[in-house]
Design a protein around this motif. Sequence first.
Motif, PDB file in Angstrom:
ATOM      1  N   LEU A  59     -63.169  19.417 -17.578  1.00 21.08           N
ATOM      2  CA  LEU A  59     -64.399  19.959 -17.166  1.00 21.08           C
ATOM      3  C   LEU A  59     -65.651  19.705 -17.887  1.00 21.08           C
ATOM      4  O   LEU A  59     -66.710  19.617 -17.482  1.00 21.08           O
ATOM      5  N   THR A  60     -65.572  19.280 -19.106  1.00 14.46           N
ATOM      6  CA  THR A  60     -66.733  18.850 -19.884  1.00 14.46           C
ATOM      7  C   THR A  60     -66.936  17.319 -19.506  1.00 14.46           C
ATOM      8  O   THR A  60     -68.113  17.335 -19.273  1.00 14.46           O
ATOM      9  N   SER A  61     -66.086  16.661 -19.266  1.00 16.86           N
ATOM     10  CA  SER A  61     -66.321  15.330 -18.681  1.00 16.86           C
ATOM     11  C   SER A  61     -67.157  15.531 -17.395  1.00 16.86           C
ATOM     12  O   SER A  61     -68.215  14.684 -17.131  1.00 16.86           O
ATOM     13  N   TYR A  62     -66.687  16.258 -16.367  1.00 16.12           N
ATOM     14  CA  TYR A  62     -67.332  16.673 -15.085  1.00 16.12           C
ATOM     15  C   TYR A  62     -68.758  17.108 -15.130  1.00 16.12           C
ATOM     16  O   TYR A  62     -69.838  16.498 -14.645  1.00 16.12           O
ATOM     17  N   TYR A  63     -68.954  18.112 -16.071  1.00 16.30           N
ATOM     18  CA  TYR A  63     -70.203  18.742 -16.261  1.00 16.30           C
ATOM     19  C   TYR A  63     -71.210  17.954 -17.124  1.00 16.30           C
ATOM     20  O   TYR A  63     -72.641  17.847 -16.546  1.00 16.30           O
ATOM     21  N   LYS A  64     -70.959  16.927 -17.723  1.00 20.33           N
ATOM     22  CA  LYS A  64     -71.930  16.021 -18.276  1.00 20.33           C
ATOM     23  C   LYS A  64     -72.080  14.835 -17.283  1.00 20.33           C
ATOM     24  O   LYS A  64     -72.817  13.911 -17.765  1.00 20.33           O
ATOM     25  N   SER A  65     -71.408  14.582 -16.168  1.00 21.27           N
ATOM     26  CA  SER A  65     -71.455  13.427 -15.670  1.00 21.27           C
ATOM     27  C   SER A  65     -72.657  13.618 -14.476  1.00 21.27           C
ATOM     28  O   SER A  65     -73.124  14.562 -14.217  1.00 21.27           O
ATOM     29  N   ASP A  66     -73.269  12.606 -14.058  1.00 18.29           N
ATOM     30  CA  ASP A  66     -74.041  12.463 -12.953  1.00 18.29           C
ATOM     31  C   ASP A  66     -73.552  13.243 -11.670  1.00 18.29           C
ATOM     32  O   ASP A  66     -74.306  13.714 -10.735  1.00 18.29           O
ATOM     33  N   HIS A  67     -72.005  13.184 -11.521  1.00 15.79           N
ATOM     34  CA  HIS A  67     -71.617  13.692 -10.223  1.00 15.79           C
ATOM     35  C   HIS A  67     -72.060  15.181 -10.279  1.00 15.79           C
ATOM     36  O   HIS A  67     -72.386  15.869  -9.211  1.00 15.79           O
ATOM     37  N   PHE A  68     -72.160  15.871 -11.528  1.00 18.88           N
ATOM     38  CA  PHE A  68     -72.495  17.390 -11.727  1.00 18.88           C
ATOM     39  C   PHE A  68     -74.006  17.417 -11.918  1.00 18.88           C
ATOM     40  O   PHE A  68     -74.678  18.227 -10.883  1.00 18.88           O
TER      41      PHE A  68
ATOM     42  N   PRO B 134     -75.837  16.807  -4.978  1.00 23.52           N
ATOM     43  CA  PRO B 134     -76.897  16.774  -3.938  1.00 23.52           C
ATOM     44  C   PRO B 134     -76.834  18.562  -3.642  1.00 23.52           C
ATOM     45  O   PRO B 134     -75.797  19.279  -3.964  1.00 23.52           O
ATOM     46  N   TYR B 135     -77.915  18.941  -2.925  1.00 27.08           N
ATOM     47  CA  TYR B 135     -78.107  20.458  -2.693  1.00 27.08           C
ATOM     48  C   TYR B 135     -76.930  20.885  -1.819  1.00 27.08           C
ATOM     49  O   TYR B 135     -76.894  20.258  -0.738  1.00 27.08           O
ATOM     50  N   ASP B 136     -76.198  21.881  -1.937  1.00 23.76           N
ATOM     51  CA  ASP B 136     -75.200  22.377  -1.284  1.00 23.76           C
ATOM     52  C   ASP B 136     -75.257  23.938  -1.237  1.00 23.76           C
ATOM     53  O   ASP B 136     -75.020  24.703  -1.903  1.00 23.76           O
TER      54      ASP B 136
END
Length: 454
Positions: A32-41, A45-47
């Motif tokens: 989760l830390t990896s995801y939150y710090k990634s550009d993916h997160f 895009p607005y959802d």
Amino acid sequence: YVPGLDKGKGLYFLFVKSETRTPGGLLARPVLTSYYKSDHFKTRPYDPYNVYTSPNEAILCSDSFQSMYTQMLCGLIERHHVLRLGAVFASGLLRAIRFLQLNWPELAHDIQTGTLNSRITDPAIRSYMDKVLKSDPELAQFVTQQCSKDNWEGIITRIWPNTKYLDVIVTGAMAQYIPTLNYYSGGGLPLACTMYASSECYFGLNLNPMCKPSEVSYTIMPNMAYFEFLPHDPKPGSTSSKLVELADVEVGKEYELVITTYAGLYRYRVGDILRVTGFHNSAPQFHFVRRKNVLLSIDSDKTDESELQKGIENASKLLSEFNTSVVEYTSYADTTTIPGHYVIYGELLTKDSTNSPSHEVLNRCCLEMEECLNSVYRQCRVADHSIGPLEIRVVRNGTFEELMDYAISRAASINQYKVPRCVNFTPIMELLDSRVVSVHFSQELPHWTPERRR
């Protein structure tokens, strides 16, 4: 399943953990830390169906107090826009409610004055909050009125009145949080368990997310990894257990999950025990049973997490007559006594202090727990006298919050922290024992009769 979620926001308590590096220099952190710090997160895009009240600046702050404080403050400011509350695990959402109990005066002061608490020093957070935090005396008065009450039953729906459901994992060991979640939500909100995942791999989805927690089954997604299954209870006399392919598992049987991942894990035993409940097309569906090998043992007895949970549930039935529930618990095999015995540390929530359970009732809870344990344990108690009476040590409110704080101080992830169901680490034992307010023992022997043999 829930209409109108694009018309509001989600109050999700999300956190990152400080990264470490392996001796070889590789970055190590929870998924989760990896995801939150990634550009993916960060540049997602607005959802309209996935808008958070928590700003990225707060989620990405590694200081858990500053992160939690800011996320709660933003959730209060936007309370009428909140349509759902959530965290990774049920324990995380309860930790947030506990945080509100402890810090509401400071939060109300910030809302009253339009100034941010001086303890929040993260520059990114302060910059963001300068734009959104405005003086709102009416909201500050409302927060004070609600949070200053002794009775916190239904506090979630009182503060966030448009909440449609709680998005938390309440399967497996997390099931014991359900009564407390129902208490804080007023008992009327669904508990949605949407996914089954770990840092090693994303496993499956709950295709019926609004079902009762006891009915949750996760459908394995075969494109996420190569899944194999080790029969958990092989036939008597079997000397080896052959791995079963994804499509060959059988309904009603239990398996230990084994994965081979794109990231390089090869036949990795996750340690989860799953029961097959059916199929969606050709993909099997599983009920999460428990983690493997979480045991208490004094003699020849072996008590696993599911038995311990069943004992807690049975004891809770006695406590429910006094409007009391078990907020949290852990256990310990105490071998310092002769004979050794099981110790259960429990934190209780009593709704009516004038009708709290007596010493005799809590003694009876000890026996109720023993009656739920397996025949080997009861034989050791009744016939062999190799195990002493089960003991319950009631700890003061907030003890398990302190236990989590201690774990986080030793680099545990706030997102993935779960209360250990069995403990033996000396500092943890010392912390728990220093918070004990009453001690209770089983006063009778549990039922046991010798099994007939051919």
